[in-house]
Design a protein around this motif. Structure first.
Motif, PDB file in Angstrom:
ATOM      1  N   ARG A   1     -24.178  -3.228  21.565  1.00 26.81           N
ATOM      2  CA  ARG A   1     -22.896  -3.507  22.208  1.00 26.81           C
ATOM      3  C   ARG A   1     -21.756  -3.022  21.327  1.00 26.81           C
ATOM      4  NH1 ARG A   1     -24.840  -8.183  24.595  1.00 26.81           N
ATOM      5  NH2 ARG A   1     -26.895  -7.587  25.316  1.00 26.81           N
ATOM      6  N   THR A   2     -21.203  -1.912  21.716  1.00 28.14           N
ATOM      7  CA  THR A   2     -20.058  -1.410  20.971  1.00 28.14           C
ATOM      8  C   THR A   2     -19.201  -0.567  21.891  1.00 28.14           C
ATOM      9  OG1 THR A   2     -19.362   0.044  19.176  1.00 28.14           O
ATOM     10  CG2 THR A   2     -21.485   0.518  20.168  1.00 28.14           C
ATOM     11  N   PRO A   3     -17.909  -0.603  21.713  1.00 29.15           N
ATOM     12  CA  PRO A   3     -17.050   0.209  22.569  1.00 29.15           C
ATOM     13  C   PRO A   3     -17.069   1.679  22.191  1.00 29.15           C
ATOM     14  CG  PRO A   3     -15.736  -1.081  21.055  1.00 29.15           C
ATOM     15  CD  PRO A   3     -17.142  -1.494  20.843  1.00 29.15           C
ATOM     16  N   SER A   4     -17.518   1.995  20.998  1.00 28.66           N
ATOM     17  CA  SER A   4     -17.464   3.392  20.577  1.00 28.66           C
ATOM     18  C   SER A   4     -18.458   3.616  19.460  1.00 28.66           C
ATOM     19  CB  SER A   4     -16.060   3.738  20.083  1.00 28.66           C
ATOM     20  OG  SER A   4     -16.095   4.931  19.333  1.00 28.66           O
ATOM     21  N   THR A   5     -19.031   4.819  19.407  1.00 26.43           N
ATOM     22  CA  THR A   5     -19.944   5.138  18.307  1.00 26.43           C
ATOM     23  C   THR A   5     -19.165   5.567  17.065  1.00 26.43           C
ATOM     24  OG1 THR A   5     -20.127   7.360  19.198  1.00 26.43           O
ATOM     25  CG2 THR A   5     -21.893   5.818  19.740  1.00 26.43           C
TER      26      THR A   5
ATOM     27  N   LEU B   1     -16.943   3.620  15.749  1.00 29.61           N
ATOM     28  CA  LEU B   1     -16.507   2.390  15.105  1.00 29.61           C
ATOM     29  C   LEU B   1     -17.299   2.185  13.815  1.00 29.61           C
ATOM     30  CD1 LEU B   1     -14.388   0.683  16.516  1.00 29.61           C
ATOM     31  CD2 LEU B   1     -16.174  -0.932  17.108  1.00 29.61           C
TER      32      LEU B   1
END
Lengths: 548, 463, 316
Positions: free
Chosen positions: A421-425, A427
């Motif tokens: 769960r992450t909004p962007s790789t 990050l």
């Protein structure tokens, strides 16, 4: 001397405190870290003289709450009452003054100093400006240890002591400061079963002497064995306050996680193929130069999970490090044989390879310390997705120029397939939860299609959802014909996943048993006993030795 | 962003890089990349005003005017006209090289206090070769001197790396020691073996065929044939080594962001244990990084020797030269990025140049520049901005997307608690037990779904 | 040619007198370094603190016509600069090496700036002999051949240094306070949970390092040189840093290191007649330190928490 000076004070104060039955009462405690609410209006009531369990999953806010009580963390709001009186605790010194003592999960001891120095530190006989009175300090420690039945050598250096003894020093340290309320944060995680029983005896004795004990744990059996009442936290909130006698493991578990814990993993019987990993008479030294591995031999077949059980510190970490190329073996041989179905391929001697070479041979490694070893926290998910494989042709031209597009693509694939769960790789990995961090490692190591997978403490400190996910993936990999070496301190995890269990004790494999072996049997093996495959006499002797 | 779906029934990819997230990430980069150094600079300049006002005379207004006047001359002296700018660029060139030297080492979390020593080592070896082979033709001698100077710096830096890798000797201590060793060696050389006849404590000039051309002259000789020529090119003293410095910046950028070497250096610096895990040799990397750092610094020294009048080494020059220390400020101010180092070098080099005009015209000692530099270092070390930034970000956006925003502000966040797609997801754990779970509880056997699976089903259902 | 001169030099009381003086000059900031690092704060700014001590010492001595006032002012100036380092690295948790460099640069800039403003670039004249720190007179003891010259014809600060050396060694390893300082430097969290005021101790130790460096500055400017010159410390603070490491972070060890370095410095001036270049000899202390670093003290362990800011809330 402090002990005797202060104890009467506390007793003299006690009569007018009878008004409140609670030694500690915390009301509406709130504490938020950037982005995380650790404590959300938490209440805790601990009766005088009881052993009170504070339970919850990792990250439920138990330690934060106790750090607030000990003055290490300031709450955003909330009230604390000690013996019925409103108090403000702005530092450990205030807590000590209120007769609160804490045994931290990571011991607060100074390794190069002696036991006596560590115990009297901060309250040395004579005050800060006096000459350090070694004899007096020694005497005080011996008195204290006699009084509470906790024998210790006051002149030993902390770094030379076993973990169990270090914990004893921590307890003595709190008692030296005249603690009436003793907080223990996950005290059994590092102990052998025997040491755990001894600790429980000590705690019961302390409780009988009128001390109040707050016991943080997530091991439910300990809660039932030891405690009088239980407070359950989940995600920073109260979800239950129970009397231990009147509850059971299932109820506490349900409160802790909000649903039944799934420990049994659904899996078919293993269909082991040829031997992939062969370890022969392996020797290696620990960081301290001690012989951590003393002739370890075993084999792992394709399509099976071999679990390594044992109390932590019996050479498992060193074993994993040697196999993964992070530590040099002093003697012995390790080979990896490629296998596809029943087809046997080339055999590689990986004994003296470094981690990069071992990885090239087809060994994947989920390290036990994910934040300290498996990830570069400040770096992005993309860069962490190629850690250890950055020179592979897929990610770099001529092993030198990074193929950034390919790396980004790869990272997105891992994130997608392993449900990170992450909004962007892009990050930094630091911004992810423990479970998601672990998933990145698992994804990276699984996705490289290894021959052998070494998984050390793969679910330590991650949430239940991630645990189940990782367990399922491990079994999937097994069924896909990989050889898997699982090292875990959680006996339940070992038993539910492994097809065979090797038990390590003091740098040796003492036995290899089936997962059907009873917990008692495993416990005995883990402490050096040898119940199966040995004669009764040997068995008796072995147990006798371990007890001595 | 072309996403290939490996599994046909896979849900919407969770790693959806939304426009606003990308924007926030960009904002964070720009904010920390530009904001922190700028704030540090502004704070330092304000403090500089205070220093001038304290030591000036007259009324408060007079003092303030004096400070403004001083800053005015500082700026004019640095960048006010083409000639001054070219003088400034002469200072900028070695600062870029030494700044890169500090930055490379810092990427591996090594503190290279020895850039000045490596700078000196390069200069000295190049000078030795230039003087001993003075009859050689320029096409041979120039590259030879450059390579030799670069290698000398690399060796001087590499020693630090070796001592660190083999014996664990702390680089801060060893670089300081090596600095002083080379300073004294240089003094010995210029007062002994390399001393110019009839001169005290200096060498002869390098042979003329090794002197690097001035940029303006070079321009007139090449592009000047097609474009307007520069009149009086001799007054613009910056030489072509400035172009070398720009090239070095590009090389550095490429190495650090586009190669496995840069990647591995970063891993070694951020987490040596992870490097061991990845099979990256920390020791080898430390030696390599320090040698490379020394190489850049050595190159800087060599090119300055060959590019600028009087083309010679003078006694005690290095121990009184602050380039190596300024470089630390340049690298920190530039946050170890190529463009940042360029801007930092421009600032420091310009101030050095402008300081003399300030002293001359405004009667404010040029040493004010050191004070400003020190204050810049302080403000960078303290990092006021992240604190302010976090407070602002927290206040204005916490309500909307607390986790992501806090993560961008550098906080430690549990993104699991707040997935950013799927509005219902955050509520999941507060919902009453799903029916399946109750069933599982009842018989204790049934397989329970993970939140992930639950979400899949919900999303599939919606789709 | 070499050996006769060498033997003559090495046996002269003059050499050893100078060695001890150089050593004391290095030892003061080195002791400051020891106490600061023992408490867990890296201090590479002894150079700057010394320089400030030099300047303030001379200026205040001239202004007050009292060397005692000048001496006190120098000590306090060093302490104040150290306080800045303390605030920045303890309270604001900044990088201690950057802060140290900043202090060195600031001290250099500030002393030059003020010096130019004040004297218009003329420089400060030499101090009259009654405005200098005096040599202590030991009467007949000073007449003992060799030893008299070496031990009993030294500046008053030399003897102060000896007292501080012994006192600090005792404080660190024999007293309760010393136990606490070492605890703070090794494991600040453990010290905090034991009820020790971590920050207070760190502040005290850092400021102490500044006071000692300021004293060293006064010794250099008011005792040895008798004036102030730009950047007159000339790297002594850095040699002191080397002595801290070389001496394994103990006062006595640092004293041994300073003695060796002092001898090297004294020799470098006196062996010129042998044809050995003084510049080359001057590299001796630095080469020795590096050799020691890789040989003798390669495994010297700095205090475990040296350079790590302490964050009370970071307890897990």
């Amino acid at each position: 001397m402090h002990e005797q000076e202060k104890a009467p004070l506390a007793q003299a104060a006690s009569p007018d405190l009878a008004a409140s039955p609670y030694a500690v009462e915390m009301r509406d405690i709130c504490k938020a870290w950037p982005g995380v609410v650790a404590n959300d209006h938490v209440n805790l009531r601990v009766q005088r003289g009881e052993i009170h369990a504070l339970v919850g999953e990792n990250g439920a806010g138990k330690t934060t709450l106790m750090n607030i009580l000990y003055g290490l963390v300031r709450p955003d709001s909330g009230e604390i009452y000690v013996n019925g009186e409103r108090v403000h605790i702005s530092g450990p010194r205030d807590a000590i003054r209120l007769h609160i003592g804490m045994v931290h999960q990571h011991f607060m001891l100074i390794p190069p100093l002696t036991v006596a120095e560590n115990i009297v530190l901060g309250q040395e006989p004579g005050g800060p400006l006096a000459v350090y009175d070694r004899r007096r300090a020694r005497e005080l420690v011996l008195q204290l240890s006699a009084r509470y039945g906790l024998p210790i050598d006051p002149d030993a250096r902390i770094e030379k002591l076993s973990v169990g003894l270090q914990q004893r020093v921590e307890i003595l340290k709190a008692l030296y400061r005249a603690a009436d309320i003793l907080i223990l944060d996950e005290p059994t995680g590092v102990l052998t079963p025997q040491e755990t029983y001894e600790l429980f005896d000590v705690l019961r004795a302390l409780s009988r002497q009128g001390k109040t004990v707050i016991f943080i744990t997530h091991k439910l059996r300990e809660v039932l064995d030891l405690t009088d009442r239980v407070t359950v936290l989940r995600r920073g909130r109260n979800v239950g306050e129970l009397v231990t006698r009147e509850t059971n493991q299932a109820e506490i578990a349900r409160l802790m996680v909000g649903r039944e814990v799934l420990l049994r993993v659904e899996k078919r019987p293993a269909r082991p193929g040829p031997v992939v990993l062969r370890v022969e008479n392996l020797h290696a030294s620990s960081d301290r130069g001690l012989e951590a591995l003393q002739g370890v031999s075993f084999e792992v077949h394709a399509g099976e999970i071999l679990g390594i059980a044992g109390v932590e510190g019996n050479g498992q970490s060193e074993l994993v490090e040697v196999l993964s190329g992070m530590r040099r073996a002093t003697a012995g041989r390790v080979t990896v044989t490629h296998a596809s179905g029943e087809q046997i391929g080339k055999t590689y001697d990986i004994t003296s390879m470094n981690a990069r070479e071992v990885r090239l041979v087809g060994v994947a490694h989920i390290p036990e310390d994910r934040r300290g070893t498996g990830l570069v926290l400040s770096d992005t998910i993309e860069n962490n997705a190629i850690l250890g494989r950055e020179r592979w042709p897929r990610f770099a031209w001529a092993r030198f120029i990074l193929r950034l597009g390919e790396i980004a693509h790869w990272a997105r694939r891992l994130v997608r397939e392993f449900d990170v769960r992450t909004p962007s790789t892009r990050l930094p990995v630091r911004a992810l939860s423990g479970g998601n961090q672990q998933k990145i490692i698992v994804a990276r190591e699984f996705a490289a299609d290894p021959q052998l997978l070494i998984a050390a403490q793969p679910t330590r400190g991650v949430d239940i959802g991630a645990i189940e996910f990782i367990h399922r993936r491990l079994v999937e990999q097994r069924d896909a014909g990989k050889a898997i070496l699982l090292v875990s301190a959680e006996l339940d995890e070992i038993r539910s996943l492994s097809d065979r269990i090797a038990v390590m004790y003091e740098g040796r494999i003492v036995d290899i048993v089936t997962p059907e072996a009873s917990e008692e049997e495993l416990g005995l093996l883990m402490t050096g006993g040898r119940p199966s495959g040995a004669s009764r006499e040997e068995q008796a002797q072995a147990t006798g030795d371990s007890g001595a | 962003m072309a996403l290939q779906t490996a599994q046909p029934r896979s849900p919407t990819p969770p790693a959806l890089e939304t426009r606003s997230t990308a924007w926030l990430l960009w904002l964070r980069r720009v904010g920390s990349g530009l904001g922190r150094p700028l704030l540090a600079l502004v704070l330092a300049l304000i403090a500089g005003v205070v220093v001038i006002m304290i030591t000036a005379s007259g009324s408060l207004i007079d003092r303030f005017n004096a400070a403004l006047l001083a800053y005015g001359y500082l700026f004019v002296g640095a960048f006010g006209n083409a000639a001054n700018l070219s003088f400034s660029l002469v200072n900028v060139t070695p600062l870029i090289f030494t700044g890169l030297s500090v930055a490379i080492a810092y990427r591996a979390r090594l503190f290279n206090i020895g850039a000045e020593g490596q700078f000196a080592a390069g200069t000295i070896l190049a000078a030795i070769i230039g003087l001993k082979c003075s009859t050689w033709p320029g096409w041979l001698l120039v590259p030879l001197m450059i390579v030799a100077g670069a290698l000398a710096g690399a060796v001087w830096g590499g020693i630090v790396g070796l001592l660190k890798a083999w014996r664990g000797a702390h680089e801060v201590v060893t670089t300081i020691m090596l600095n002083w060793i080379i300073f004294y060696v240089s003094d010995w050389l210029v007062s002994g073996p390399l001393q110019a006849p009839g001169q005290a404590d200096q060498t002869s000039s390098m042979p003329p065929q090794t002197n690097l051309p001035k940029l303006s002259v070079l321009y007139n000789q090449t592009l000047g044939h097609f474009l307007p020529t520069i009149s009086q090119p001799e007054q613009y003293i910056v030489d072509i080594s400035f172009l070398f410095a720009l090239a070095a910046l590009v090389v550095y950028w490429f190495l650090m962001t586009r190669t496995t070497f840069g990647y591995e250096t970063r891993v070694v610096g951020e987490n040596p244990r992870a490097a061991q895990y990845a099979g990256i040799s920390v020791k080898r990397n430390v030696v390599l990084v320090m040698a490379l750092a020394g190489l850049f610094a050595g190159l800087g020294g060599t090119l300055q020797l060959m590019g600028q009048y009087p083309y010679e080494v003078i006694g005690q020059v290095f121990r009184n030269d602050t380039t190596g220390f300024d470089a630390i400020g340049v690298a920190l101010l530039g946050r170890m990025t190529a463009i940042g180092i360029f801007l930092g070098a421009l600032l420091f080099g310009g101030m050095r140049q402008g300081g003399s005009l300030m002293q001359l015209k405004a009667n404010v000692p040029g040493d004010l520049v050191y004070i400003i530099e020190a204050l810049v270092l302080f403000s960078i070390a303290v990092q006021f901005l992240p604190v302010i930034q976090q407070a602002i970000v927290k206040r204005f956006s916490a309500a909307r997307r607390p986790t992501v925003v806090a993560a961008l502000a550098g906080g430690v966040v549990d993104l699991d608690q707040e997935p950013t797609n799927g509005a219902e997801a955050p509520m999941m754990n507060d919902q009453p037990l799903p029916e399946t779970d109750k069933a599982a509880l009842a018989d204790g056997q049934g397989q329970v779904q993970t939140p992930a699976q639950e979400r899949q089903h919900q999303q599939n259902g919606e789709a | 040619m070499f050996w006769p001169i060498f033997l003559r030099v090495i046996t002269s009381g003059d050499l050893w007198q100078a060695s001890l003086q150089f050593a004391a000059l290095l030892l003061l900031p080195a002791l400051g370094g020891v106490i600061s690092e023992r408490s867990g704060v890296v201090n590479i700014a002894m150079e700057g603190m010394m320089l400030i001590g030099c300047y303030v010492g001379v200026v205040i001595t001239l202004a007050s016509h009292s060397v005692l006032v000048g001496l006190l002012a120098a000590i306090i100036a060093g302490g104040l600069l150290a306080l800045v380092h303390g605030v920045v690295s303890i309270h604001l948790k900044a990088d201690q090496i950057i802060s140290g460099i900043a202090i060195n640069v600031a001290a250099l800039g500030l002393t030059n700036y003020l010096n130019i403003i004040q004297t218009g670039g003329q420089g400060i004249p030499s101090l009259a002999s009654n405005l200098r720190l005096p040599m202590l007179s030991w009467g007949p003891l000073a007449q003992i051949p060799f030893l008299g010259q070496v031990l009993f014809q030294q500046n008053v600060v030399f003897y102060v240094t000896i007292v501080i050396l012994i006192g600090l060694q005792f404080l660190l390893f024999r007293t309760n306070l010393g136990l606490r300082i070492r605890a703070v430097g090794e494991h600040p969290q453990a010290a905090d949970t034991a009820g020790i005021a971590v920050r207070l101790i760190r502040y005290a130790c850092v400021v102490a390092s500044g006071l000692l460096s300021g004293l060293a500055g006064a010794f250099l400017a008011l005792g040895v040189a008798g004036t102030f010159n730009s950047n007159m410390t000339a790297g002594r603070g850095f040699i002191a840093l080397a002595a801290v490491v070389f001496g394994k972070y103990t006062p006595l060890g640092a004293a041994g290191a300073c003695l060796i370095f002092g001898l090297g410095l004294a020799l470098s001036v006196r062996l010129q007649d042998t044809g050995i270049d003084s510049n080359l000899l001057a590299t001796l202390p630095y080469i020795l330190t590096i050799i020691a670093l890789i040989g003798l003290v390669g495994r010297t362990v700095a205090p475990a928490a040296d350079g790590v800011p302490y964050e009370p809330g970071s307890a897990e």
